[in-house]
Design a protein around this motif. Structure first.
Motif, short mmCIF file in Angstrom:
data_model
loop_
_atom_site.label_atom_id
_atom_site.label_comp_id
_atom_site.label_asym_id
_atom_site.label_seq_id
_atom_site.Cartn_x
_atom_site.Cartn_y
_atom_site.Cartn_z
N GLU A 112 0.83 -1.21 0.00
CA GLU A 112 0.00 0.00 0.00
C GLU A 112 0.86 1.26 0.00
O GLU A 112 0.70 2.14 0.85
CB GLU A 112 -0.93 0.01 1.22
CG GLU A 112 -1.88 -1.17 1.31
CD GLU A 112 -3.01 -1.10 0.28
OE1 GLU A 112 -3.09 -0.10 -0.44
OE2 GLU A 112 -3.78 -2.06 0.20
N THR A 119 0.88 3.87 -1.96
CA THR A 119 0.26 5.13 -2.38
C THR A 119 -1.04 5.41 -1.62
O THR A 119 -1.84 6.24 -2.05
CB THR A 119 -0.04 5.11 -3.89
OG1 THR A 119 -0.96 4.04 -4.18
CG2 THR A 119 1.22 4.91 -4.70
N ILE A 120 -1.26 4.74 -0.48
CA ILE A 120 -2.49 4.92 0.26
C ILE A 120 -2.61 6.36 0.75
O ILE A 120 -1.69 6.93 1.34
CB ILE A 120 -2.54 3.92 1.45
CG1 ILE A 120 -3.91 3.98 2.13
CG2 ILE A 120 -1.43 4.18 2.44
CD1 ILE A 120 -4.11 2.86 3.14
N VAL A 174 -3.25 12.56 -6.53
CA VAL A 174 -2.95 12.03 -7.86
C VAL A 174 -1.55 12.39 -8.33
O VAL A 174 -0.83 11.56 -8.89
CB VAL A 174 -4.00 12.53 -8.87
CG1 VAL A 174 -3.63 12.09 -10.29
CG2 VAL A 174 -5.39 12.01 -8.52
N LYS A 217 1.06 10.22 -6.62
CA LYS A 217 0.97 8.86 -7.14
C LYS A 217 1.66 8.73 -8.49
O LYS A 217 2.42 7.79 -8.73
CB LYS A 217 -0.50 8.44 -7.28
CG LYS A 217 -1.21 8.11 -5.99
CD LYS A 217 -2.61 7.61 -6.28
CE LYS A 217 -3.35 7.29 -4.99
NZ LYS A 217 -4.69 6.74 -5.25
N ARG A 250 4.86 6.36 -9.41
CA ARG A 250 4.76 5.35 -10.46
C ARG A 250 5.86 5.51 -11.50
O ARG A 250 6.50 4.53 -11.91
CB ARG A 250 3.39 5.43 -11.13
CG ARG A 250 2.24 4.96 -10.28
CD ARG A 250 0.92 5.27 -10.98
NE ARG A 250 -0.23 5.00 -10.12
CZ ARG A 250 -1.46 5.40 -10.40
NH1 ARG A 250 -1.69 6.08 -11.53
NH2 ARG A 250 -2.46 5.12 -9.59
N THR A 252 -1.55 -3.73 -3.17
CA THR A 252 -2.32 -2.50 -3.08
C THR A 252 -3.80 -2.76 -3.32
O THR A 252 -4.18 -3.74 -3.97
CB THR A 252 -1.81 -1.47 -4.11
OG1 THR A 252 -2.56 -0.27 -4.00
CG2 THR A 252 -1.93 -2.00 -5.53
N HIS A 253 -4.63 -1.87 -2.78
CA HIS A 253 -6.06 -1.87 -3.10
C HIS A 253 -6.36 -0.85 -4.20
O HIS A 253 -7.48 -0.82 -4.72
CB HIS A 253 -6.89 -1.52 -1.85
CG HIS A 253 -7.00 -2.65 -0.88
ND1 HIS A 253 -6.20 -2.75 0.24
CD2 HIS A 253 -7.79 -3.74 -0.87
CE1 HIS A 253 -6.52 -3.85 0.91
NE2 HIS A 253 -7.48 -4.47 0.26
N ASP A 254 -5.37 -0.02 -4.53
CA ASP A 254 -5.55 0.95 -5.61
C ASP A 254 -5.18 0.26 -6.92
O ASP A 254 -4.01 0.19 -7.30
CB ASP A 254 -4.67 2.17 -5.36
CG ASP A 254 -4.95 3.30 -6.35
OD1 ASP A 254 -5.59 3.01 -7.38
OD2 ASP A 254 -4.53 4.44 -6.09
N SER A 267 -5.48 1.11 -9.88
CA SER A 267 -4.87 1.94 -10.92
C SER A 267 -3.35 1.82 -10.85
O SER A 267 -2.68 1.95 -11.89
CB SER A 267 -5.31 3.39 -10.77
OG SER A 267 -4.92 3.92 -9.52
N ASP A 268 -2.79 1.57 -9.67
CA ASP A 268 -1.35 1.30 -9.55
C ASP A 268 -0.98 0.03 -10.31
O ASP A 268 0.05 -0.02 -10.99
CB ASP A 268 -0.95 1.14 -8.08
CG ASP A 268 -0.95 2.46 -7.32
OD1 ASP A 268 -0.90 3.51 -7.97
OD2 ASP A 268 -1.01 2.42 -6.08
N GLU A 325 -10.92 -2.40 -11.31
CA GLU A 325 -11.80 -2.48 -10.14
C GLU A 325 -13.08 -3.24 -10.49
O GLU A 325 -13.57 -4.05 -9.70
CB GLU A 325 -12.13 -1.08 -9.62
CG GLU A 325 -10.94 -0.38 -8.99
CD GLU A 325 -11.34 0.92 -8.32
OE1 GLU A 325 -12.55 1.20 -8.27
OE2 GLU A 325 -10.45 1.64 -7.85
#
Length: 328
Positions: A183, A185-186, A190, A193, A197, A215-217, A219-220, A314
């Motif tokens: 995690e 970038t929690i 934007v 992030k 990246r 991660t849960h994001d 988009s990463d 997602e």
């Protein structure tokens, strides 16, 4: 060369269950009820040197427990693992100099001292020479992450984005060949992030640094990873490319076309759905590209806008869990 290799990696915990009410609490004083919880269940995993791998799953799937075993924080209950040629738990002192770790909700920097003093302490801990500290770290990592103006600031006075950039730099101070990101970038905005990246892409390209990203994001994952490993209830339920995952679970791809005038979509001999007076949706076959459909669309009339619609990561993951595909 394999950066990570595990066979039947398993981790179980004992849980104490409390009985309800005052009577239950009194019984618990003399007779505690315990159950065995399997957090990671027989994982077989290989990651080659230079890969960037996304490690995803729902809360409680076993992601963080796996990372803690791979980094030597936890000892496996059963199975074997080899990371950078070491047993992480038994050969911990030599092993830690080959890895970098960033936990999004935990800091490896000293809270009340300046950032530069934390870096100097880590330099001594990892026995990094002054030359390497200057050329690789100060003129390299720190400059790319733009943390020079933060060096004299105590860690406790940094914003979340500033601290995470410093955490990333600290994890790479000793030039590890393997980087664990849990995690990273929690809670970041934007712009931060995107900067992190791009830095990770450059790091992987220049030094072939292996990255395992949890991660849960999602988009990463889309921005960084070609390979995705999905966990559910402690087991790997998908291990493959991001492209294959999309093909299997993204569902139909459609093209939304906005024409500049009223047209007859039936003239090209394929079904479509009308959204508005001059807006239509056409379905793309699994093996069909937009370039195959475009000439026919142009023949219908002038095109004002065209968009290919497909499910994002997602939506794909949500669909897998909702339909039971993640446990199939």
């Amino acid at each position: 060369m394999r950066a990570i290799e595990t066979h039947d990696l398993t981790k179980t915990f004992m849980r104490t269950e409390s009985r309800p009410g005052l009577a239950g609490a009194l019984r618990d004083l003399f007779d505690r009820r315990q159950t065995t919880f399997v957090a990671v269940d027989g994982i077989n995993l290989t990651v080659d040197q230079g890969e960037i791998v996304g490690y995803i799953g729902a809360n409680g799937a076993g992601k963080s427990t796996t990372i803690k075993m791979l980094t030597g924080i936890l000892q496996p209950t059963a199975g074997t693992l080899n990371v950078n040629g070491f047993d992480p738990h038994r050969q911990r002192e030599r092993f830690v100099s080959t890895i970098g770790v960033v936990f999004g909700q935990r800091s490896q920097l000293w809270w009340d001292i300046a950032v530069q003093e934390s870096f100097r302490l880590l330099q001594r801990i990892y026995r990094v020479s002054d030359h390497d500290f200057k050329t690789h770290f100060i003129d390299g990592v720190a400059e790319v992450l733009e943390i020079g103006p933060l060096m004299a600031t105590p860690v406790r006075k940094l914003s979340l984005g500033q601290r995470m950039r410093c955490e990333m730099a600290a994890a790479l101070l000793h030039r590890p060949s393997l980087l664990f990101l849990d995690e990273p970038t929690i809670g970041l905005d934007v712009s931060v992030k995107l900067r992190i990246r791009e830095f990770l892409k450059e790091l992987n390209h220049r030094y072939e640094t292996t990255v395992l990203l949890t991660t849960h994001d999602l988009s990463d994952i889309e921005a960084l990873c070609r390979r995705v490993i999905m966990l559910d209830k402690g087991r790997i339920v998908y291990d493959g490319t991001l492209t294959d995952l999309r093909q299997r679970w993204a569902g139909d791809r459609t093209v939304r076309v906005v024409f500049g005038a009223d047209v007859d979509p039936g003239a090209i001999g394929r079904a479509c759905e009308r959204e508005e007076e001059t807006t239509f949706r056409f379905r793309l076959a699994d093996d069909e590209d937009l370039s195959d459909l475009l000439p026919a669309l142009v023949r219908l009339g002038p095109i004002r806008d065209i968009t290919v619609l497909e499910a994002g990561m997602e939506e794909i993951v949500r669909k897998m869990y909702e339909t039971g595909g993640a446990t199939a």
